[in-house]
Design a protein around this motif. Structure first.
Motif, PDB file in Angstrom:
ATOM      1  N   ASP A   1       1.568   7.625   1.562  1.00 45.90           N
ATOM      2  CA  ASP A   1       2.884   8.254   1.480  1.00 45.90           C
ATOM      3  C   ASP A   1       3.807   7.694   2.563  1.00 45.90           C
ATOM      4  O   ASP A   1       3.355   7.302   3.646  1.00 45.90           O
ATOM      5  CB  ASP A   1       2.762   9.769   1.658  1.00 45.90           C
ATOM      6  CG  ASP A   1       2.054  10.428   0.487  1.00 45.90           C
ATOM      7  OD1 ASP A   1       2.113   9.872  -0.627  1.00 45.90           O
ATOM      8  OD2 ASP A   1       1.451  11.504   0.689  1.00 45.90           O
ATOM      9  N   TRP A   2       5.100   7.694   2.263  1.00 47.84           N
ATOM     10  CA  TRP A   2       6.104   7.197   3.204  1.00 47.84           C
ATOM     11  C   TRP A   2       6.467   8.342   4.164  1.00 47.84           C
ATOM     12  O   TRP A   2       7.509   8.973   4.066  1.00 47.84           O
ATOM     13  CB  TRP A   2       7.329   6.705   2.440  1.00 47.84           C
ATOM     14  CG  TRP A   2       8.315   5.954   3.280  1.00 47.84           C
ATOM     15  CD1 TRP A   2       9.459   6.446   3.829  1.00 47.84           C
ATOM     16  CD2 TRP A   2       8.247   4.574   3.680  1.00 47.84           C
ATOM     17  NE1 TRP A   2      10.109   5.468   4.537  1.00 47.84           N
ATOM     18  CE2 TRP A   2       9.391   4.301   4.469  1.00 47.84           C
ATOM     19  CE3 TRP A   2       7.339   3.545   3.435  1.00 47.84           C
ATOM     20  CZ2 TRP A   2       9.642   3.050   5.011  1.00 47.84           C
ATOM     21  CZ3 TRP A   2       7.586   2.296   3.981  1.00 47.84           C
ATOM     22  CH2 TRP A   2       8.724   2.058   4.754  1.00 47.84           C
TER      23      TRP A   2
ATOM     24  N   SER B   1       2.891  12.988  -1.816  1.00 49.11           N
ATOM     25  CA  SER B   1       2.414  12.920  -3.200  1.00 49.11           C
ATOM     26  C   SER B   1       2.276  14.317  -3.809  1.00 49.11           C
ATOM     27  O   SER B   1       2.089  15.308  -3.088  1.00 49.11           O
ATOM     28  CB  SER B   1       1.056  12.212  -3.252  1.00 49.11           C
ATOM     29  OG  SER B   1       1.175  10.874  -2.823  1.00 49.11           O
TER      30      SER B   1
ATOM     31  N   LYS C   1       3.652   3.173  -5.147  1.00 49.42           N
ATOM     32  CA  LYS C   1       2.878   4.025  -6.041  1.00 49.42           C
ATOM     33  C   LYS C   1       2.708   3.370  -7.413  1.00 49.42           C
ATOM     34  O   LYS C   1       3.521   2.532  -7.828  1.00 49.42           O
ATOM     35  CB  LYS C   1       3.584   5.381  -6.218  1.00 49.42           C
ATOM     36  CG  LYS C   1       3.843   6.137  -4.922  1.00 49.42           C
ATOM     37  CD  LYS C   1       2.561   6.634  -4.298  1.00 49.42           C
ATOM     38  CE  LYS C   1       2.856   7.494  -3.073  1.00 49.42           C
ATOM     39  NZ  LYS C   1       1.638   7.994  -2.406  1.00 49.42           N
ATOM     40  N   LEU C   2       1.671   3.769  -8.118  1.00 54.02           N
ATOM     41  CA  LEU C   2       1.512   3.334  -9.496  1.00 54.02           C
ATOM     42  C   LEU C   2       2.695   3.829 -10.320  1.00 54.02           C
ATOM     43  O   LEU C   2       3.290   4.865  -9.995  1.00 54.02           O
ATOM     44  CB  LEU C   2       0.203   3.874 -10.063  1.00 54.02           C
ATOM     45  CG  LEU C   2      -1.080   3.393  -9.353  1.00 54.02           C
ATOM     46  CD1 LEU C   2      -2.301   4.125  -9.917  1.00 54.02           C
ATOM     47  CD2 LEU C   2      -1.240   1.884  -9.492  1.00 54.02           C
TER      48      LEU C   2
ATOM     49  N   ASP D   1       3.147   7.423 -11.004  1.00 53.17           N
ATOM     50  CA  ASP D   1       3.244   8.305  -9.841  1.00 53.17           C
ATOM     51  C   ASP D   1       4.553   8.130  -9.067  1.00 53.17           C
ATOM     52  O   ASP D   1       4.732   8.758  -8.020  1.00 53.17           O
ATOM     53  CB  ASP D   1       2.074   8.032  -8.882  1.00 53.17           C
ATOM     54  CG  ASP D   1       0.725   8.313  -9.523  1.00 53.17           C
ATOM     55  OD1 ASP D   1       0.666   9.211 -10.386  1.00 53.17           O
ATOM     56  OD2 ASP D   1      -0.260   7.635  -9.157  1.00 53.17           O
ATOM     57  N   ARG D   2       5.439   7.318  -9.563  1.00 54.99           N
ATOM     58  CA  ARG D   2       6.692   7.073  -8.849  1.00 54.99           C
ATOM     59  C   ARG D   2       7.699   8.195  -9.099  1.00 54.99           C
ATOM     60  O   ARG D   2       7.554   8.956 -10.058  1.00 54.99           O
ATOM     61  CB  ARG D   2       7.272   5.719  -9.280  1.00 54.99           C
ATOM     62  CG  ARG D   2       6.417   4.545  -8.850  1.00 54.99           C
ATOM     63  CD  ARG D   2       6.944   3.221  -9.368  1.00 54.99           C
ATOM     64  NE  ARG D   2       5.999   2.137  -9.092  1.00 54.99           N
ATOM     65  CZ  ARG D   2       6.116   0.900  -9.532  1.00 54.99           C
ATOM     66  NH1 ARG D   2       7.182   0.572 -10.274  1.00 54.99           N
ATOM     67  NH2 ARG D   2       5.195  -0.012  -9.248  1.00 54.99           N
TER      68      ARG D   2
ATOM     69  N   HIS E   1       0.808  -1.215   0.000  1.00 56.14           N
ATOM     70  CA  HIS E   1       0.000   0.000   0.000  1.00 56.14           C
ATOM     71  C   HIS E   1       0.848   1.275   0.000  1.00 56.14           C
ATOM     72  O   HIS E   1       0.300   2.379  -0.061  1.00 56.14           O
ATOM     73  CB  HIS E   1      -0.999   0.016   1.168  1.00 56.14           C
ATOM     74  CG  HIS E   1      -0.393  -0.200   2.510  1.00 56.14           C
ATOM     75  ND1 HIS E   1      -0.126  -1.437   3.010  1.00 56.14           N
ATOM     76  CD2 HIS E   1      -0.005   0.684   3.451  1.00 56.14           C
ATOM     77  CE1 HIS E   1       0.401  -1.327   4.213  1.00 56.14           C
ATOM     78  NE2 HIS E   1       0.486  -0.051   4.505  1.00 56.14           N
TER      79      HIS E   1
ATOM     80  N   LYS F   1      -3.269   4.291  -1.817  1.00 52.39           N
ATOM     81  CA  LYS F   1      -1.811   4.286  -1.817  1.00 52.39           C
ATOM     82  C   LYS F   1      -1.328   5.369  -0.852  1.00 52.39           C
ATOM     83  O   LYS F   1      -1.714   6.537  -0.975  1.00 52.39           O
ATOM     84  CB  LYS F   1      -1.266   4.554  -3.216  1.00 52.39           C
ATOM     85  CG  LYS F   1      -1.590   3.468  -4.232  1.00 52.39           C
ATOM     86  CD  LYS F   1      -0.901   2.148  -3.876  1.00 52.39           C
ATOM     87  CE  LYS F   1      -1.127   1.083  -4.948  1.00 52.39           C
ATOM     88  NZ  LYS F   1      -0.485  -0.210  -4.594  1.00 52.39           N
TER      89      LYS F   1
ATOM     90  N   THR G   1       8.138   4.785  -4.033  1.00 50.13           N
ATOM     91  CA  THR G   1       7.178   5.533  -3.238  1.00 50.13           C
ATOM     92  C   THR G   1       7.611   6.995  -3.138  1.00 50.13           C
ATOM     93  O   THR G   1       8.653   7.395  -3.669  1.00 50.13           O
ATOM     94  CB  THR G   1       7.026   4.910  -1.836  1.00 50.13           C
ATOM     95  OG1 THR G   1       5.920   5.500  -1.164  1.00 50.13           O
ATOM     96  CG2 THR G   1       8.300   5.080  -1.007  1.00 50.13           C
ATOM     97  N   LEU G   2       6.794   7.780  -2.450  1.00 46.93           N
ATOM     98  CA  LEU G   2       7.083   9.197  -2.232  1.00 46.93           C
ATOM     99  C   LEU G   2       6.809   9.545  -0.778  1.00 46.93           C
ATOM    100  O   LEU G   2       5.919   8.984  -0.145  1.00 46.93           O
ATOM    101  CB  LEU G   2       6.203  10.077  -3.134  1.00 46.93           C
ATOM    102  CG  LEU G   2       6.487  10.061  -4.626  1.00 46.93           C
ATOM    103  CD1 LEU G   2       5.358  10.754  -5.378  1.00 46.93           C
ATOM    104  CD2 LEU G   2       7.812  10.755  -4.935  1.00 46.93           C
TER     105      LEU G   2
END
Length: 301
Positions: free
Chosen positions: A138-139, A230, A31-32, A35-36, A28, A136, A226-227
């Motif tokens: 965020d980290w 976002s 990212k798609l 979107d990475r 989860h 999804k 990931t981000l």
């Protein structure tokens, strides 16, 4: 824990995941593909957002004052971002703020959970936004609190550890509110309006809003998937960003390019939010300033 039950799924703290030694991030957070993070270098010939020295607005040279106002106007129109130095916020206080928040995020998890937030206000210690199940994420872990209006301000929801945290947060908030007030005067004058126009439109002394979000980005084992945060625009009027001085991570978009911001020492990054952007779209920028108007901006108590 009752606050956490109002989220659509069990909350897992990103810092806890990071410190667990995992080699792969949970699905989860992935990212798609579109979107990475993108590490392709920008094609723009400009290598940073505009840097504005606010001390120049106190210059005895009128041409320097006018040029500085025009630089801010151009940055708003062409970027929506700029950095400010000599902004009046105590450098020592900023260092204290960084320190107390680092201490907070390294407290034991059970201490931080005492201030766990809910999707009702988001105020407190959090790890996600939104209540869409299966979203999804965020980290990032964060802490969110209100400064203004007074009706929303509740210092009992602020961290009481470290011991000095609440006092430092309050002092920092007041200095940033003062800086925002000075910046809205500048923008109002640049729009050809009375200097208090935007201040009043945002509620004046009694109803304006101000809040703080502190983001904590733990080390990630798969940063290419990931981000930390976002892509988004800020819905309010102004956002002041205090970037990390050791790790460059903030990116802004100009045209089709994403640019990594290079923070200047002791600078704040000013982000023009959606509400002021709409105002800029409908009003004609004025390049005529009087000495009285420019002086008034920087003698704000």
């Amino acid at each position: 824990m009752s606050r956490m039950e109002s989220w659509p799924e069990p909350i897992i703290r990103v810092q806890e995941l990071s410190e667990s030694g995992i080699k792969e991030i949970p699905e989860h957070f992935v990212k798609l593909p579109a979107d990475r993070p993108c590490f392709i270098e920008t094609t723009s010939h400009v290598d940073n957002i505009p840097l504005i020295d606010l001390e120049n607005l106190k210059s005895f040279d009128e041409s320097i004052r006018v040029e500085t106002m025009e630089l801010i106007s151009k940055a708003c129109r062409e970027w929506g971002f700029f950095q400010v130095v000599n902004h009046g916020v105590s450098h020592e206080l900023v260092a204290y703020v960084r320190g107390v928040w680092r201490e907070f995020f390294h407290l034991p998890l059970e201490e931080k959970h005492k201030l766990a937030n809910s999707p009702v206000t988001y105020e407190g210690y959090g790890s996600r936004l939104g209540v869409v199940k299966g979203a999804k994420l965020d980290w990032c872990d964060y802490f969110f609190l209100h400064y203004l209006p007074q009706l929303l301000k509740d210092e009992d929801k602020w961290p009481n550890l470290p011991i000095s945290c609440r006092q430092i947060i309050a002092e920092y908030g007041q200095q940033l509110v003062n800086l925002c007030e000075r910046l809205t005067k500048i923008l109002s004058i640049n729009l050809g309006l009375n200097e208090d126009y935007l201040h009043k439109k945002f509620g004046g002394d009694n109803e304006r809003g101000a809040c703080l979000r502190v983001n904590f980005y733990p080390k990630c084992p798969q940063p290419d998937l990931t981000l930390g945060l976002s892509p988004h625009s800020d819905p309010g009027g102004l956002t002041l960003v205090l970037p990390d001085t050791d790790v460059t991570g903030l990116q802004v978009r100009r045209g089709d390019d994403w640019m990594t911001v290079k923070p200047a020492p002791n600078a704040f990054i000013v982000n023009i939010g959606d509400q002021i952007q709409v105002t800029l779209s409908f009003l004609v920028t004025s390049a005529t300033y009087t000495q009285k108007e420019i002086s008034a901006i920087f003698w704000l108590s």
